[in-house]
Write an enzyme that holds these catalytic residues in place. Structure first.
Site, mmCIF file in Angstrom:
data_model
loop_
_atom_site.group_PDB
_atom_site.id
_atom_site.type_symbol
_atom_site.label_atom_id
_atom_site.label_comp_id
_atom_site.label_asym_id
_atom_site.label_seq_id
_atom_site.Cartn_x
_atom_site.Cartn_y
_atom_site.Cartn_z
ATOM 1 N N ASN A 93 31.819 48.831 -76.141
ATOM 2 C CA ASN A 93 32.590 50.044 -75.853
ATOM 3 C C ASN A 93 34.091 49.908 -76.070
ATOM 4 O OD1 ASN A 93 30.405 51.763 -75.050
ATOM 5 N ND2 ASN A 93 30.251 50.590 -73.163
ATOM 6 N N TYR A 143 29.223 49.715 -67.027
ATOM 7 C CA TYR A 143 29.438 50.761 -68.026
ATOM 8 C C TYR A 143 30.738 51.512 -67.748
ATOM 9 C CZ TYR A 143 28.797 55.139 -70.566
ATOM 10 O OH TYR A 143 28.978 56.220 -71.381
ATOM 11 N N LYS A 147 34.046 51.651 -70.256
ATOM 12 C CA LYS A 147 34.522 52.927 -70.795
ATOM 13 C C LYS A 147 35.952 53.215 -70.346
ATOM 14 C CE LYS A 147 32.626 55.626 -72.917
ATOM 15 N NZ LYS A 147 32.624 55.809 -74.402
#
Length: 318
Positions: A93, A143, A147
Site C-alpha cells: 500500500n 491495513y 493506508k
C-alpha cells in the site's frame, strides 16, 4: 468529465481491481480517455488502452516514462493490497504511492494525483460520532496503518507544493463485482452455492458501518478530478451507520433462499479486522466542494453485488 472540465486523459492504477474498474468506466462515460494500468489484463479493461505494469515493483523513473509517453494529466491510484504482516502491507500500500510521487517529480508538467484512501485510516471512534476530515487518525489495524502512511505521503507532498492532488478516504463499498476479500462479497458467493436443504451458518459482526456504492465512489473520484482547486482530503460515504445484520438479511432476501435456511449469529468485532463496530462518515465537505452525493441506495448496491458475484470477472488482480 469532459475536456472542458480540464481532464483529457487519465491513468488509473489498479484498473482491474473492484474499485478501479468502476473508476475507469466512470471516466469513460464522461468522455475522458482512459489508460488502464495493472499487473495483468482483464476482460473489462479491453475497451481502454491497457498497459501491464506492477506499480509496487517498478521504479519512479519507469512509471514517469509511461505517464509521459501517455500524456496523461490525471493519475488515480486505486491499487490496494492485503497481507498478513506489517512489512508486506507496507510494500503493498505504501510502495506504490512512493513510486507514483517519485514519478510525478520527474514529469515536466504538473499531473493531478488522486489517491484512494480508506475510512479505516481513522481507527475506532466512539459510537454515534460522525467521522469528518478533522478527526485525528489512530488506526488499529495493519491495513489502516499502511493506508494512513500512504495518504500522509500524498498530503505532505501537497502541503509542500510538490504534488497537485487529493486523498479520498472511502468508506466500505458495495455494488457490482465485489472484492472477495470483503465479508459481504464472500457471503454472496456462499449464498450462491448454498443448498437450501443443508442451510448456511453465518457469523455477523455486531457492528454498524457506513457503506457506499462503488459506482458512487467512482463518481466522487471524477468530481475531484474536475475540481482541482479544492481541499486535499475528502471523506466519501453515505453518512449512515447501517446495522450489518440488516445488510445480511437484505442480501439473503435478494438471494431467494428461505430465511430459515440461513442461520445467523452475531459476534463482537475483534483482532486485526480492518473494520470497527461503529463507522459513520461525515461527507459534508465532499457535498459542498465536489457537489457529490450518493445516488444508489443500499438495496440497489446489494442487488448489483448479487447479480455479478457469479461472474468469472469478479476476482481480478489490481
Amino acid at each position: 468529465m469532459t475536456m472542458a472540465d480540464g481532464t483529457r486523459r487519465v491513468a488509473v492504477l489498479g484498473a482491474t481491481g473492484c474499485v478501479g474498474r468502476h473508476i475507469c468506466a466512470a471516466f469513460a462515460e464522461r468522455g475522458t480517455e482512459v489508460v488502464a494500468i495493472a499487473r495483468r489484463e482483464a476482460p473489462h479493461v479491453r475497451p481502454y488502452r491497457f498497459l501491464p505494469l506492477d506499480v509496487a515493483r517498478c521504479t519512479g523513473a519507469e512509471l514517469a516514462a509511461v505517464l509521459a509517453d501517455e500524456r496523461v494529466d490525471t493519475v488515480v491510484n486505486a491499487t490496494l493490497g492485503w497481507a498478513a504482516t506489517e512489512q508486506e502491507m507496507t510494500e503493498a500500500n505504501v510502495g506504490p504511492v512512493e513510486n507514483v510521487l517519485g514519478a510525478l517529480r520527474l514529469l515536466p508538467e504538473s499531473v493531478r494525483l488522486l489517491q484512494l484512501g480508506s475510512i479505516h485510516e481513522y481507527g475506532p471512534v466512539a459510537a454515534g460520532t460522525p467521522t469528518d476530515e478533522a478527526v485525528d487518525p489512530r488506526p488499529a489495524s495493519l491495513y489502516g496503518r499502511s493506508k494512513l502512511a500512504a495518504s500522509r505521503l500524498v498530503l505532505d507532498a501537497v502541503r509542500r507544493g510538490e504534488c497537485h492532488g487529493a486523498v479520498l478516504r472511502l468508506t466500505n463499498t458495495l455494488g457490482p463485482y465485489p472484492s472477495m476479500e470483503t465479508f459481504l462479497g464472500t457471503l454472496a458467493v456462499r449464498l450462491r452455492r448454498a443448498d437450501p436443504a443443508d442451510g448456511l451458518d453465518v457469523t455477523v459482526a455486531a457492528a454498524r458501518r457506513d457503506y457506499v456504492d462503488v459506482r458512487d465512489a467512482a463518481a466522487a473520484v471524477c468530481a475531484a478530478a474536475a475540481r482541482p482547486d479544492t481541499a486535499p482530503l475528502f471523506n466519501i460515504g453515505r453518512g449512515e451507520a447501517v446495522d450489518l445484520r440488516t445488510l445480511v438479511d437484505t442480501l439473503v432476501t435478494i438471494s431467494g433462499l428461505p430465511p430459515e435456511a440461513v442461520r445467523v449469529r452475531e459476534a463482537e468485532v475483534r483482532g486485526q479486522s480492518p473494520g470497527a463496530d461503529w463507522v459513520q462518515v461525515d461527507a459534508s465537505l465532499a457535498r459542498r466542494q465536489l457537489d457529490w452525493r450518493p445516488g444508489y441506495d443500499l438495496s440497489e448496491s446489494l442487488r448489483g453485488m448479487w447479480e455479478t458475484v457469479g461472474d468469472p470477472e469478479v476476482v481480478q488482480p489490481a
